[in-house]
Write a protein that holds these residues in place. Structure first.
Motif, PDB file in Angstrom:
ATOM      1  N   TYR A 198       0.859  -1.174   0.000  1.00  0.00           N
ATOM      2  CA  TYR A 198       0.000   0.000   0.000  1.00  0.00           C
ATOM      3  C   TYR A 198       0.904   1.236   0.000  1.00  0.00           C
ATOM      4  O   TYR A 198       1.779   1.366   0.853  1.00  0.00           O
ATOM      5  N   ILE A 199       0.667   2.149  -0.955  1.00  0.00           N
ATOM      6  CA  ILE A 199       1.552   3.302  -1.128  1.00  0.00           C
ATOM      7  C   ILE A 199       0.837   4.588  -0.748  1.00  0.00           C
ATOM      8  O   ILE A 199      -0.183   4.942  -1.342  1.00  0.00           O
ATOM      9  N   HIS A 244       4.621   7.588  -6.205  1.00  0.00           N
ATOM     10  CA  HIS A 244       3.658   6.498  -6.444  1.00  0.00           C
ATOM     11  C   HIS A 244       4.124   5.592  -7.581  1.00  0.00           C
ATOM     12  O   HIS A 244       4.090   4.364  -7.470  1.00  0.00           O
ATOM     13  N   HIS A 245       4.529   6.225  -8.675  1.00  0.00           N
ATOM     14  CA  HIS A 245       4.897   5.438  -9.848  1.00  0.00           C
ATOM     15  C   HIS A 245       6.122   4.540  -9.610  1.00  0.00           C
ATOM     16  O   HIS A 245       6.034   3.316  -9.799  1.00  0.00           O
ATOM     17  N   ALA A 251       5.188   1.711  -7.171  1.00  0.00           N
ATOM     18  CA  ALA A 251       4.251   0.724  -7.725  1.00  0.00           C
ATOM     19  C   ALA A 251       4.964  -0.186  -8.719  1.00  0.00           C
ATOM     20  O   ALA A 251       4.762  -1.415  -8.723  1.00  0.00           O
ATOM     21  N   VAL A 298      -0.579  -3.938  -5.885  1.00  0.00           N
ATOM     22  CA  VAL A 298      -0.378  -2.563  -5.414  1.00  0.00           C
ATOM     23  C   VAL A 298      -1.712  -1.874  -5.167  1.00  0.00           C
ATOM     24  O   VAL A 298      -2.651  -2.008  -5.963  1.00  0.00           O
ATOM     25  N   THR A 343      -2.455   2.139  -4.507  1.00  0.00           N
ATOM     26  CA  THR A 343      -1.768   3.424  -4.400  1.00  0.00           C
ATOM     27  C   THR A 343      -2.754   4.553  -4.169  1.00  0.00           C
ATOM     28  O   THR A 343      -3.840   4.578  -4.756  1.00  0.00           O
ATOM     29  N   GLU A 344      -2.338   5.472  -3.313  1.00  0.00           N
ATOM     30  CA  GLU A 344      -3.113   6.703  -3.171  1.00  0.00           C
ATOM     31  C   GLU A 344      -3.112   7.440  -4.510  1.00  0.00           C
ATOM     32  O   GLU A 344      -2.266   7.194  -5.377  1.00  0.00           O
ATOM     33  N   ALA A 358      -2.079   7.935  -9.552  1.00  0.00           N
ATOM     34  CA  ALA A 358      -1.201   6.774  -9.719  1.00  0.00           C
ATOM     35  C   ALA A 358       0.152   7.185 -10.283  1.00  0.00           C
ATOM     36  O   ALA A 358       1.172   6.581  -9.947  1.00  0.00           O
ATOM     37  N   CYS A 391      -2.968  -3.165  -9.926  1.00  0.00           N
ATOM     38  CA  CYS A 391      -2.560  -1.848  -9.447  1.00  0.00           C
ATOM     39  C   CYS A 391      -3.839  -1.036  -9.250  1.00  0.00           C
ATOM     40  O   CYS A 391      -4.390  -0.476 -10.195  1.00  0.00           O
ATOM     41  N   ILE A 451      -6.104   1.996  -7.761  1.00  0.00           N
ATOM     42  CA  ILE A 451      -6.002   3.375  -7.265  1.00  0.00           C
ATOM     43  C   ILE A 451      -7.053   3.534  -6.164  1.00  0.00           C
ATOM     44  O   ILE A 451      -8.218   3.164  -6.334  1.00  0.00           O
TER      45      ILE A 451
END
Lengths: 457, 457
Positions: free
Chosen positions: B113-114, B121-122, B125, B135, B137-138, B141, B162, B164
């Motif tokens: 979890y990012i 983020h990139h 991920a 993944v 991600t907040e 993305a 992945c 979002i």
């Protein structure tokens, strides 16, 4: 009629005023001659024309010298209107589509009021100005960039005014907000929103006998606006009717007077509402179900201004929805929004980041014009559209009497009306940005605001 | 800890499920193993990360195996959070900016979890997916078209999800409206509005000791988001934060699933608010008064969809104003608007062309997901953001447990996030229309909706 007594004196006076002000800037207020009469001719005596005719006939400073229409029924209704107000019958021009050319040649007219289908505004205004008549035209002033330039050039060459009768500029809440803008309550303006969000399906279609609804006919089989207005939804895809929103926004942003519209983009949705209305109301077998409408149901236009601001303009006339002109006025200190009837001003609104009702501001910032005309005289008690039609006609007549530029002038007529052809071009080019012509030819940098700057008109 | 008992069983099961579903379409729901645990690592344990960590630690189906941050203070706060929920301490990665690369190599993590600054983020991920980790991600993305393609390509190649974490998709009113859209109450959709209208001045500036306000510092002298977020307002002019608005709109419009974004135009106002805030709060002599901000105070973006609809997206974070995500959902039968909390539906609303309160619809069309989790179990009673963070985490965890595509997937991450770089490009080119890449490579035509289609996640 007592109000005709001074015609000779008026003719002499206006001739003098005309000479005196010819060398003055148009915005300088000339000497007020309080007993002046303005002699008007009306082209277009449909429902809208009759209404404005009635307002004009109620004024003691207006003589209605002539009326013109191609429809005998509408002419007779218009004559009734004039008569009911106790005025002598005007001369009638009803001899076909070109008879307005004869009317504008009369030498006893100061100005012509045009309330015809959109496509006639331009040729009629041009003809009138070429014959030395000032013009008041219903919105829009013209439909193409070329025709708008023609109006500007003709107005400048003939030194005749061409006022666009954008009555929403005079809406009471809008003028209070203009007042707040000018007093700095919003800080520096950043972003404004407006639009024409009005379910016109029952205007675009009717049964050929009544103005609103009852059927799905238009064009030759329609009545009133459906006779001509609907055709624009078939042939054009763009913001067909921007001025009710853009008029007030222009006054707040000082457009043509220190600021100007620089470019716009427009994006249209698919076209569904008008076809659906025909199917729903007329049945799937009705011949009009085969009509294809080019107009997207909702057109969103974003304008960029020279001073940095953006304006979002909606056009939304084919769908069921409550009426709203979508106003929002936002600056560095706060904003007003019409749809929730609220305002937020940092440091002034009681709770941080919470809307408060616009109601007290409506009173506290009531514009001097509204205060005056709803005061002792109560002049506008009987007028419609919340009184805005009284105000727009008043502005036209009082400017003519003073021989000065009207508060919404040819450059405003141009910058408001040109949004339609520019938005059509943007949509046809996949939302490409389209530049606004500078109809003022650079004078916007020096011009000063003229709308709502006094309590007379 | 009882919830750790089944780890070995889980490892075996997920390995099997992984094999079994490898040949199935990603959207097919795999077999639910109700006692599965998901093993998560958290990169970024700032205020947002700690909050999501707490929600995760409250779940009996989540093991928090590792956390990573460059800030020891935030790490210690995060360890407290985990401990308070009765969980064993996770392993800590705090050895500088690249230590996340070590964390994602662990073989006991299912997903990462990012919750780091946007620009991380990139790379995080990508690193996680390359090491076989799913993944979450907040938002956003990624920040560039190239990096977004990199995410899509890497997700497809590694067969790692992945997701979002766009929590507003789960807002209760938004999901009720989604329900209404799917039940046809608005007819065919035409025009939607949304945006991020949130006065962030006290987020972009603080005193270096508290997260919100109290000073006009940022960057090295700032604290929390002002450390990194403010820099984006200096360097970029575009819609920096579109996903809170565009997420819900995407689900209603079936974006990537029968529809897609085709092009956009963006227009920015002048930049005033951040400089003004520094002057007002820090005085005219404060060194930060010399900082120049590229971000226009209000950015208006209009998106055109393949099925004809338009979407207007606002970005408005530098000015005093009430918070609003600016939602409006309009179709051929009526519309909902969030700012007046009202709806109008032709033939259903009691008065023609009059708004009615949205309140009864909120109840009548409450989404099954909300009904379930506010029912007997009352699972979300203690979660923030109106429960939406519970839902977004739940979707992430439940999708991992089932080894299926999350309801907001890599293609949604891409089409939402790409609005920022496209809007920057449009503004830099004078509001030119910019085309959206088709990140689905044509699969949007056949894909079916996956968000909000069940009452599980």
């Amino acid at each position: 009629m007592p109000k005709k007594i001074d015609r000779r004196k008026f003719l002499k006076t206006t001739a003098l005023v005309g000479t005196a002000t010819a060398m003055l800037p148009r915005s300088v207020v000339g000497e007020l001659v309080s007993d002046q009469h303005v002699r008007l001719g009306f082209i277009g005596t449909g429902l809208r024309g009759q209404w404005m005719l009635q307002l004009a006939a109620q004024r003691s400073d207006v003589d209605i010298a002539a009326i013109c229409d191609i429809d005998d029924h509408m002419i007779s209704l218009a004559l009734d209107v004039v008569k009911r107000q106790g005025n002598p019958p005007p001369d009638v021009y009803d001899n076909g589509e070109e008879d307005f050319l004869n009317m504008v040649q009369r030498d006893d007219l100061d100005a012509v009021y045009i309330a015809t289908p959109w496509e006639w505004h331009h040729p009629m205004a041009i003809a009138a100005m070429k014959q030395g008549k000032h013009v008041g035209t219903e919105v829009p002033a013209a439909l193409t960039v070329e025709d708008i330039w023609d109006l500007v050039n003709t107005s400048e060459r003939t030194e005749r005014q061409c006022m666009i009768m954008e009555n929403v500029c005079y809406r009471r809440d809008v003028m209070a907000v203009l007042n707040m803008v000018r007093q700095g309550l919003f800080g520096e303006l950043l972003h404004l929103q407006c639009g024409y969000q009005h379910d016109l399906r029952h205007v675009k279609f009717n049964d050929g006998e009544q103005a609103y609804g009852g059927g799905v006919e238009f064009g030759e089989k329609g009545y009133s606006e459906s006779k001509w207005r609907t055709q624009h939804s078939i042939e054009r895809n763009g913001d067909l009717y921007p001025t009710h929103g853009v008029g007030p926004v222009s006054t707040m942003l000082d457009i043509n007077r220190g600021n100007r519209f620089v470019h716009l983009t427009s994006t249209a949705t698919q076209s569904r509402g008008l076809h659906k209305y025909i199917v729903d109301q007329g049945g799937p077998e009705h011949p009009n179900t085969s009509v294809e409408f080019k107009l997207g149901d909702i057109v969103t236009t974003v304008i960029k201004c020279a001073n940095g601001q953006s304006v979002m303009v909606s056009h939304d006339t084919n769908s069921p929805r409550p009426y709203s002109l979508n106003f929002r006025v936002q600056g560095t200190k706060g904003l007003w929004m019409v749809d929730n009837d609220s305002v937020y001003l940092q440091g002034r609104s009681p709770e941080e980041h919470r809307w408060e009702s616009f109601e007290p501001y409506r009173t506290d910032y009531d514009h001097p014009l509204w205060k005056r005309f709803t005061g002792a005289e109560n002049t506008i008690g009987h007028t419609g559209h919340g009184g805005i039609d009284f105000f727009i006609l008043n502005a036209f007549v009082e400017s003519l009497k003073r021989n000065v530029s009207p508060p919404i002038d040819i450059y405003d007529a141009a910058s408001m009306s040109v949004i339609s052809p520019l938005s059509e071009r943007s949509i046809s080019m996949g939302s490409a940005p389209i530049k606004f012509p500078d109809f003022t030819r650079g004078k916007w940098r020096m011009n000063k605001p003229i709308f709502g700057t006094n309590s007379e008109y």
